[in-house]
Design a protein around this motif. Structure first.
Motif, PDB file in Angstrom:
ATOM      1  N   ALA A 266       0.842  -1.195   0.000  1.00 48.88           N
ATOM      2  CA  ALA A 266       0.000   0.000   0.000  1.00 48.88           C
ATOM      3  C   ALA A 266       0.875   1.241   0.000  1.00 48.88           C
ATOM      4  N   LEU A 267       0.500   2.220  -0.785  1.00 48.31           N
ATOM      5  CA  LEU A 267       1.224   3.488  -0.846  1.00 48.31           C
ATOM      6  C   LEU A 267       0.522   4.513   0.033  1.00 48.31           C
ATOM      7  N   ALA A 268       1.306   5.234   0.854  1.00 47.14           N
ATOM      8  CA  ALA A 268       0.759   6.286   1.702  1.00 47.14           C
ATOM      9  C   ALA A 268       1.363   7.617   1.290  1.00 47.14           C
ATOM     10  N   GLY A 269       0.583   8.680   1.337  1.00 48.60           N
ATOM     11  CA  GLY A 269       1.090   9.997   1.014  1.00 48.60           C
ATOM     12  C   GLY A 269       0.423  10.593  -0.202  1.00 48.60           C
ATOM     13  N   ARG A 270       0.741  11.848  -0.452  1.00 53.88           N
ATOM     14  CA  ARG A 270       0.154  12.554  -1.584  1.00 53.88           C
ATOM     15  C   ARG A 270       1.265  13.193  -2.410  1.00 53.88           C
ATOM     16  N   PRO A 271       1.103  13.353  -3.732  1.00 54.55           N
ATOM     17  CA  PRO A 271      -0.025  12.815  -4.512  1.00 54.55           C
ATOM     18  C   PRO A 271       0.185  11.344  -4.825  1.00 54.55           C
ATOM     19  N   GLN A 272      -0.914  10.623  -5.068  1.00 54.14           N
ATOM     20  CA  GLN A 272      -0.806   9.231  -5.452  1.00 54.14           C
ATOM     21  C   GLN A 272      -0.329   9.136  -6.905  1.00 54.14           C
ATOM     22  N   PRO A 273       0.494   8.130  -7.234  1.00 53.55           N
ATOM     23  CA  PRO A 273       0.954   7.990  -8.619  1.00 53.55           C
ATOM     24  C   PRO A 273      -0.182   7.527  -9.532  1.00 53.55           C
TER      25      PRO A 273
END
Length: 281
Positions: A266-273
């Motif tokens: 899972a990817l956390a943070g902004r912006p999402q790719p």
């Protein structure tokens, strides 16, 4: 608190007493244990601030958009992660329970399912412990606060290695009687409807006062719950990583390499790719 990503550590003594009271109302054998015994048990435990043995903990959190999908509001839900085999001990130094109160305490502790919130599963019981195991105590603890023969073996960490935490405790039964009388006197000048609403949150027994729902305290206009007080504790600091040198539990056979495994990334943070980049990332 979910907004501050802070966690009550140690678990606040007032929360422990409220859990005992709630368990009596929901799960206790009322024929074997009367309400009078519960009142006496809460009065006894409220007499002093407990000491604690806090296990190593890791400060973590999850992020989620709630409620979704109508309105996406990002919230931080913080918690402390403990080793599953560790024990957290609360010790009331001078409290002595008679047979009736000890039997009720055992009965209630066996039936507590969680502490504070439903994710905080609890398995509670009465244990015998030593003062050399403790590592959190009210600031300014003196010899008069604990049994005379315990001071020399009390092993609290150096204050320079501790952080302060303002914990919520219950007033003592005697103090509640005094506070209640003063509050009732101050309500005489209020309108009848306001006075009735406030008086309903000021029952005579301390256990009943602690059982008042938070929403009822707010409706009555109290800036803080009348039977509660604040005490500063010194306790070990908690960080985002486990302490160095902590022993780890043996790895179960099914977790060892060579067995089929599935992982979710899972990817956390902004912006999402962009979704087209998923495999490359």
């Amino acid at each position: 608190n979910a907004n501050e990503a802070d966690v009550a550590w140690p678990p606040e003594p007032a929360r422990i007493l409220r859990a005992l009271i709630a368990t009596w109302w929901r799960k206790a054998d009322h024929e074997a244990f009367s309400k009078a015994v519960l009142d006496d048990l809460i009065d006894a435990l409220a007499e002093e601030a407990p000491l604690f043995r806090l296990p190593d903990a890791v400060h973590s959190h999850i992020r989620a958009f709630m409620p979704a999908p109508e309105k996406k509001t990002l919230i931080y839900d913080a918690f402390y992660r403990l080793d599953r085999d560790e024990k957290l001990i609360a010790l009331w130094p001078k409290v002595e329970l008679d047979d009736a109160k000890r039997a009720l305490a055992t009965h209630l502790l066996e039936r507590i399912g969680y502490l504070g919130r439903a994710e905080s599963w609890a398995d509670a019981r009465i244990v015998e412990t030593g003062y050399n195991e403790l590592n959190a105590a009210p600031r300014g603890l003196t010899k008069e606060d604990i049994p005379a023969d315990a001071w020399d073996v009390l092993q609290l960490p150096d204050a320079r290695d501790c952080v302060p935490f303002e914990a919520t405790l219950s007033a003592t039964a005697q103090r509640w009687t005094e506070v209640r009388a003063n509050l009732l006197e101050g309500l005489k000048d209020r309108k009848k409807s306001e006075r009735s609403l406030a008086e309903a949150t000021l029952p005579e027994r301390l256990a009943d006062a602690l059982a008042i729902d938070t929403s009822d305290w707010r409706k009555a206009g109290w800036s803080s719950p009348p039977p509660l007080r604040k005490v500063v504790y010194d306790r070990p600091a908690v960080g985002p990583l486990p302490p160095r040198g902590r022993s780890r539990r043996p790895t179960p056979r099914y977790e060892r390499p060579g067995h089929p495994e599935v992982a979710r990334f899972a990817l956390a943070g902004r912006p999402q790719p962009r979704v087209e980049e998923t495999l490359r990332i």
